[in-house]
Design a protein around this motif. Structure first.
Motif, PDB file in Angstrom:
ATOM      1  N   CYS A  80      43.988  67.443  48.552  1.00  0.00           N
ATOM      2  CA  CYS A  80      43.716  66.043  48.204  1.00  0.00           C
ATOM      3  C   CYS A  80      44.206  65.152  49.348  1.00  0.00           C
ATOM      4  O   CYS A  80      45.251  64.508  49.268  1.00  0.00           O
ATOM      5  CB  CYS A  80      44.395  65.695  46.880  1.00  0.00           C
ATOM      6  N   THR A  81      43.429  65.140  50.422  1.00  0.00           N
ATOM      7  CA  THR A  81      43.841  64.458  51.652  1.00  0.00           C
ATOM      8  C   THR A  81      42.790  63.490  52.198  1.00  0.00           C
ATOM      9  O   THR A  81      43.056  62.760  53.147  1.00  0.00           O
ATOM     10  CB  THR A  81      44.159  65.494  52.745  1.00  0.00           C
ATOM     11  N   LYS A  82      41.610  63.488  51.631  1.00  0.00           N
ATOM     12  CA  LYS A  82      40.515  62.634  52.130  1.00  0.00           C
ATOM     13  C   LYS A  82      40.676  61.219  51.567  1.00  0.00           C
ATOM     14  O   LYS A  82      40.459  60.972  50.381  1.00  0.00           O
ATOM     15  CB  LYS A  82      39.169  63.227  51.692  1.00  0.00           C
ATOM     16  N   HIS A  83      41.079  60.279  52.436  1.00  0.00           N
ATOM     17  CA  HIS A  83      41.284  58.901  51.981  1.00  0.00           C
ATOM     18  C   HIS A  83      39.943  58.299  51.553  1.00  0.00           C
ATOM     19  O   HIS A  83      38.984  58.282  52.327  1.00  0.00           O
ATOM     20  CB  HIS A  83      41.925  58.056  53.078  1.00  0.00           C
ATOM     21  N   LEU A  84      39.893  57.794  50.306  1.00  0.00           N
ATOM     22  CA  LEU A  84      38.662  57.200  49.780  1.00  0.00           C
ATOM     23  C   LEU A  84      38.706  55.680  49.791  1.00  0.00           C
ATOM     24  O   LEU A  84      37.770  55.032  50.226  1.00  0.00           O
ATOM     25  CB  LEU A  84      38.404  57.687  48.349  1.00  0.00           C
ATOM     26  N   TRP A  85      39.787  55.098  49.275  1.00  0.00           N
ATOM     27  CA  TRP A  85      39.909  53.642  49.264  1.00  0.00           C
ATOM     28  C   TRP A  85      41.371  53.246  49.094  1.00  0.00           C
ATOM     29  O   TRP A  85      42.205  54.038  48.699  1.00  0.00           O
ATOM     30  CB  TRP A  85      39.035  52.992  48.193  1.00  0.00           C
ATOM     31  N   THR A  86      41.628  51.980  49.408  1.00  0.00           N
ATOM     32  CA  THR A  86      42.943  51.376  49.219  1.00  0.00           C
ATOM     33  C   THR A  86      42.787  50.212  48.260  1.00  0.00           C
ATOM     34  O   THR A  86      41.908  49.363  48.442  1.00  0.00           O
ATOM     35  CB  THR A  86      43.519  50.881  50.561  1.00  0.00           C
ATOM     36  N   GLU A  87      43.630  50.175  47.234  1.00  0.00           N
ATOM     37  CA  GLU A  87      43.612  49.088  46.255  1.00  0.00           C
ATOM     38  C   GLU A  87      44.636  48.048  46.676  1.00  0.00           C
ATOM     39  O   GLU A  87      45.835  48.298  46.651  1.00  0.00           O
ATOM     40  CB  GLU A  87      43.947  49.617  44.865  1.00  0.00           C
ATOM     41  N   SER A  88      44.152  46.892  47.051  1.00  0.00           N
ATOM     42  CA  SER A  88      45.033  45.799  47.444  1.00  0.00           C
ATOM     43  C   SER A  88      45.771  45.257  46.226  1.00  0.00           C
ATOM     44  O   SER A  88      45.331  45.407  45.088  1.00  0.00           O
ATOM     45  CB  SER A  88      44.221  44.673  48.070  1.00  0.00           C
ATOM     46  N   LYS A  89      46.891  44.604  46.477  1.00  0.00           N
ATOM     47  CA  LYS A  89      47.690  43.991  45.424  1.00  0.00           C
ATOM     48  C   LYS A  89      46.859  42.953  44.675  1.00  0.00           C
ATOM     49  O   LYS A  89      46.113  42.180  45.299  1.00  0.00           O
ATOM     50  CB  LYS A  89      48.924  43.326  46.023  1.00  0.00           C
ATOM     51  N   HIS A  90      46.967  42.941  43.365  1.00  0.00           N
ATOM     52  CA  HIS A  90      46.302  41.956  42.505  1.00  0.00           C
ATOM     53  C   HIS A  90      44.793  41.901  42.768  1.00  0.00           C
ATOM     54  O   HIS A  90      44.215  40.832  42.962  1.00  0.00           O
ATOM     55  CB  HIS A  90      46.920  40.569  42.695  1.00  0.00           C
ATOM     56  N   PHE A  91      44.164  43.051  42.747  1.00  0.00           N
ATOM     57  CA  PHE A  91      42.730  43.139  43.020  1.00  0.00           C
ATOM     58  C   PHE A  91      42.105  44.157  42.071  1.00  0.00           C
ATOM     59  O   PHE A  91      42.798  45.010  41.527  1.00  0.00           O
ATOM     60  CB  PHE A  91      42.504  43.548  44.484  1.00  0.00           C
ATOM     61  N   LYS A  92      40.798  44.077  41.890  1.00  0.00           N
ATOM     62  CA  LYS A  92      40.091  45.026  41.030  1.00  0.00           C
ATOM     63  C   LYS A  92      38.693  45.264  41.565  1.00  0.00           C
ATOM     64  O   LYS A  92      38.184  44.486  42.372  1.00  0.00           O
ATOM     65  CB  LYS A  92      40.042  44.524  39.590  1.00  0.00           C
ATOM     66  N   ASP A  93      38.071  46.344  41.109  1.00  0.00           N
ATOM     67  CA  ASP A  93      36.717  46.707  41.530  1.00  0.00           C
ATOM     68  C   ASP A  93      36.000  47.327  40.339  1.00  0.00           C
ATOM     69  O   ASP A  93      36.450  48.333  39.801  1.00  0.00           O
ATOM     70  CB  ASP A  93      36.774  47.698  42.685  1.00  0.00           C
TER      71      ASP A  93
END
Length: 108
Positions: A80-93
């Motif tokens: 489990c090493t493939k970076h997919l996304w980063t969730e910024s503080k106080h954010f949603k998708d």
């Protein structure tokens, strides 16, 4: 003691303290939800929660940055090493472009 105030797309929020971050099974914050509010500087594996490749939307209601990864080998948490996304503080998708690819995460 922290007092629940409400929610952000169903993801709990608190009046004071450590707001939550959540992963949802379907787009638009639907289906099954996994939620945490603690820091996890080591990877947390979705395989422990029967949630492999099931994240379609997410909410990061707090002050942590969340790093989400996928596996490079099926059935192998150590890959489990493939970076997919980063969730910024106080954010949603609500419509994740890496739909159903997440296998683990860690926080800042």
């Amino acid at each position: 003691m922290e007092v629940p105030l409400g929610s952000n797309e169903g993801c709990p929020t608190e009046k004071f303290g450590n707001d939550w971050y959540c992963f949802y099974q379907y787009d638009n914050y639907g289906g099954r939800r996994l939620q945490w509010n603690a820091a996890h500087t080591s990877k947390m594996y979705f395989s422990n929660y029967d949630f492999i490749n099931k994240t379609s939307s997410w909410v990061n209601g707090g002050g942590k940055t969340i790093y989400v990864y996928g596996r490079t080998r099926t059935g192998d948490d150590s890959s489990c090493t493939k970076h997919l996304w980063t969730e910024s503080k106080h954010f949603k998708d609500n419509d994740n472009p890496h739909d159903n690819q997440a296998d683990c995460f860690k926080t800042s």
